[in-house]
Write a protein that holds these residues in place. Structure first.
Motif, short mmCIF file in Angstrom:
data_model
loop_
_atom_site.label_atom_id
_atom_site.label_comp_id
_atom_site.label_asym_id
_atom_site.label_seq_id
_atom_site.Cartn_x
_atom_site.Cartn_y
_atom_site.Cartn_z
N THR A 1 -123.85 -58.59 -9.88
CA THR A 1 -124.69 -57.78 -11.13
C THR A 1 -125.95 -57.49 -10.67
OG1 THR A 1 -125.69 -57.93 -13.43
CG2 THR A 1 -125.55 -60.14 -12.11
N ASP A 2 -126.46 -58.30 -9.41
CA ASP A 2 -127.72 -58.07 -8.91
C ASP A 2 -127.92 -56.84 -7.98
OD1 ASP A 2 -129.15 -59.89 -10.57
OD2 ASP A 2 -128.80 -61.48 -9.29
N ILE A 3 -126.66 -56.43 -7.29
CA ILE A 3 -126.84 -55.37 -6.55
C ILE A 3 -127.01 -54.12 -7.04
CG2 ILE A 3 -125.46 -54.25 -4.61
CD1 ILE A 3 -123.51 -56.61 -4.61
N PRO A 4 -128.15 -53.53 -6.60
CA PRO A 4 -128.61 -52.20 -7.32
C PRO A 4 -127.50 -50.99 -6.94
CG PRO A 4 -130.18 -52.81 -5.54
CD PRO A 4 -129.33 -53.94 -5.70
N ILE A 5 -127.37 -50.28 -7.86
CA ILE A 5 -126.23 -49.32 -7.73
C ILE A 5 -126.90 -47.85 -7.83
CG2 ILE A 5 -124.11 -48.33 -8.43
CD1 ILE A 5 -123.22 -51.09 -9.12
N VAL A 6 -126.78 -46.94 -6.92
CA VAL A 6 -127.34 -45.46 -7.06
C VAL A 6 -126.04 -44.65 -7.19
CG1 VAL A 6 -128.48 -43.77 -6.21
CG2 VAL A 6 -129.50 -45.94 -5.86
N GLY A 7 -126.01 -43.96 -8.45
CA GLY A 7 -124.78 -42.97 -8.71
C GLY A 7 -125.22 -41.56 -7.86
N ARG B 1 -119.58 -50.38 -14.13
CA ARG B 1 -119.81 -51.52 -15.37
C ARG B 1 -119.28 -52.60 -14.78
NH1 ARG B 1 -117.33 -46.78 -17.85
NH2 ARG B 1 -118.77 -45.57 -18.76
N ARG B 2 -117.93 -52.54 -14.03
CA ARG B 2 -117.35 -53.85 -13.72
C ARG B 2 -118.12 -54.74 -12.77
NH1 ARG B 2 -111.32 -54.29 -11.65
NH2 ARG B 2 -111.45 -56.06 -10.30
N LEU B 3 -118.96 -53.96 -11.78
CA LEU B 3 -120.06 -54.88 -10.96
C LEU B 3 -120.92 -55.58 -11.70
CD1 LEU B 3 -119.67 -52.40 -7.64
CD2 LEU B 3 -118.36 -54.71 -8.09
N ALA C 1 -124.23 -47.30 -17.66
CA ALA C 1 -123.26 -48.19 -16.69
C ALA C 1 -123.97 -49.11 -15.93
CB ALA C 1 -122.27 -47.18 -16.03
N GLY C 2 -125.31 -48.68 -15.68
CA GLY C 2 -125.89 -49.80 -14.82
C GLY C 2 -126.68 -49.28 -13.52
#
Ligand code: MN
Length: 133
Positions: free
Chosen positions: A73-79, A64-66, A95-96
């Motif tokens: 914000t543009d860095i893709p995040i994989v949980g 959420r913070r990133l 969360a994104g």
């Protein structure tokens, strides 16, 4: 070669995931959300593979913070999580996270790498995450 930041507190999981990722990507590692934040002050990974269960700040809070920060914000995040309930997946998406992979990783290494490559190409802004089904 794309750079992946792997955020994972468990040494065995970190080694397992790193060994697979290294077939195709450059890999840097953080063992906590706090360490990842410090790392991100001076590095720009192409994707973050984020363990959700972390000591201190957890992976959802860090995601959420990133996503709220225009710089990251543009860095893709994989949980990445041992929790496989739909609710956990929904929380990660909200969360994104662009994708959510459950542990233990049962995909064969090349399917796993393909999935990461797919997320690398995905739009990762907050609007993109919100509009994804
Ligand atoms: Mn963990």
């Amino acid at each position: 070669m794309a750079l992946i930041l792997l955020v994972e507190d468990h040494p065995m999981n970190r080694k397992l995931v790193r060994d697979i990722l290294q077939f195709q990507f450059e890999v840097n590692e953080s063992v906590s959300a706090e360490e990842a934040l410090h790392y991100l002050e001076s590095h720009r990974p192409d994707l973050i593979l984020m363990d959700i269960q972390l000591p201190g700040m957890d992976g959802l809070a860090l995601t959420r913070r990133l996503k709220a920060d225009p710089v990251t914000t543009d860095i893709p995040i994989v949980g990445l999580s041992a929790h496989a309930m739909q609710r956990d997946i929904d929380l990660a998406r909200e969360a994104g996270c662009v994708d959510y992979i459950t542990k233990p990783i049962t995909d064969d290494p090349f399917t796993f790498l393909e999935r990461i490559a797919h997320s690398l190409a995905a739009p990762a802004g907050p609007d993109a995450a919100a509009s994804r089904p």
